[in-house]
Design an enzyme around this catalytic site. Sequence first.
Site, short mmCIF file in Angstrom:
data_model
loop_
_atom_site.label_atom_id
_atom_site.label_comp_id
_atom_site.label_asym_id
_atom_site.label_seq_id
_atom_site.Cartn_x
_atom_site.Cartn_y
_atom_site.Cartn_z
N GLY A 33 0.82 -1.21 0.00
CA GLY A 33 0.00 0.00 0.00
C GLY A 33 0.85 1.25 0.00
N ASN A 34 0.23 2.38 0.28
CA ASN A 34 0.96 3.65 0.30
C ASN A 34 0.37 4.55 1.39
OD1 ASN A 34 -1.10 5.55 -0.95
ND2 ASN A 34 -0.99 3.93 -2.50
N ARG A 35 0.97 5.71 1.57
CA ARG A 35 0.65 6.57 2.71
C ARG A 35 -0.47 7.57 2.46
NH1 ARG A 35 4.50 6.00 6.49
NH2 ARG A 35 6.57 5.28 5.83
#
Length: 233
Positions: A33-35
Amino acid sequence: RVLRGRPLDLAGRRIVVSAGGTREAIDPVRFIGNRSSGLQGYALARTAVARGAEVTLVAANVTLPDPAGAKIVRVESTADLRDAVLEASAGADAVVMAAAVADFRPATRQGSKIKKTDGEPEPIRLAKNPDILAELGERRRAAGAARAGAEGSGVIVGFAAETDDVLANGQAKLARKGCDLLVVNQVGEGLAFGTPDNAATVLVAGGEPVEVPFGPKEDLADAVWDLVAARLS
Ligand code: CTP
Ligand code: CA
């Protein structure tokens, strides 16, 4: 935040906003995933509703309160996001891709949880994801070739977070993706992710860039809608 006092310049417009960040499953319990928090995309949705638009918000893994008055479609992976955005954007007046889309996904998704073994773990092989923004641009180009004002001919807006050569990379990306506006954030130094404020340069196809000073994400959202409304009128 006060949403009154905005022009109703998006009344009768159908607008699609993607927000958050996609997750790509490794196995049933893990993902890449990512932030992205979704704050900027949600600010875009709220302000578009306040300016009179009919808004579909495609939210990827966002835990913020639902913006009142927007239709929300929840997605997890890039494949889900692509389906939802392409469906909602047919005939839309504008599409804003504020979501952070995973460029890669695990080439195979394990059906059961990967277990620790005595040896070294297997590497995770990656496959490339489709580029949704570029696809929107291509669809519009194809539709425009057939007929002006055809389905898929709305305003297309991308977002880009860059760490180096911010403007040069942004201009190249704007051209490559075939979008009308590209909102370029400089990332690092506590900017952008998970914070209520943002600063950006909006690159405009065939026009001069617009600087949006550091401030609430609603202000950046309004600056984007000003440019979108001008393109629609
Ligand atoms: N985007 C998309 N589909 C992807 C990747 C990105 O629609 N598979 C959209 C994002 O939502 C954003 C824009 O494209 O609006 C730019 O994303 P960015 O990650 O900056 O661009 P990339 O083309 O993926 O280039 P980079 O190698 O810099 O990540
Ligand atoms: Ca990317």
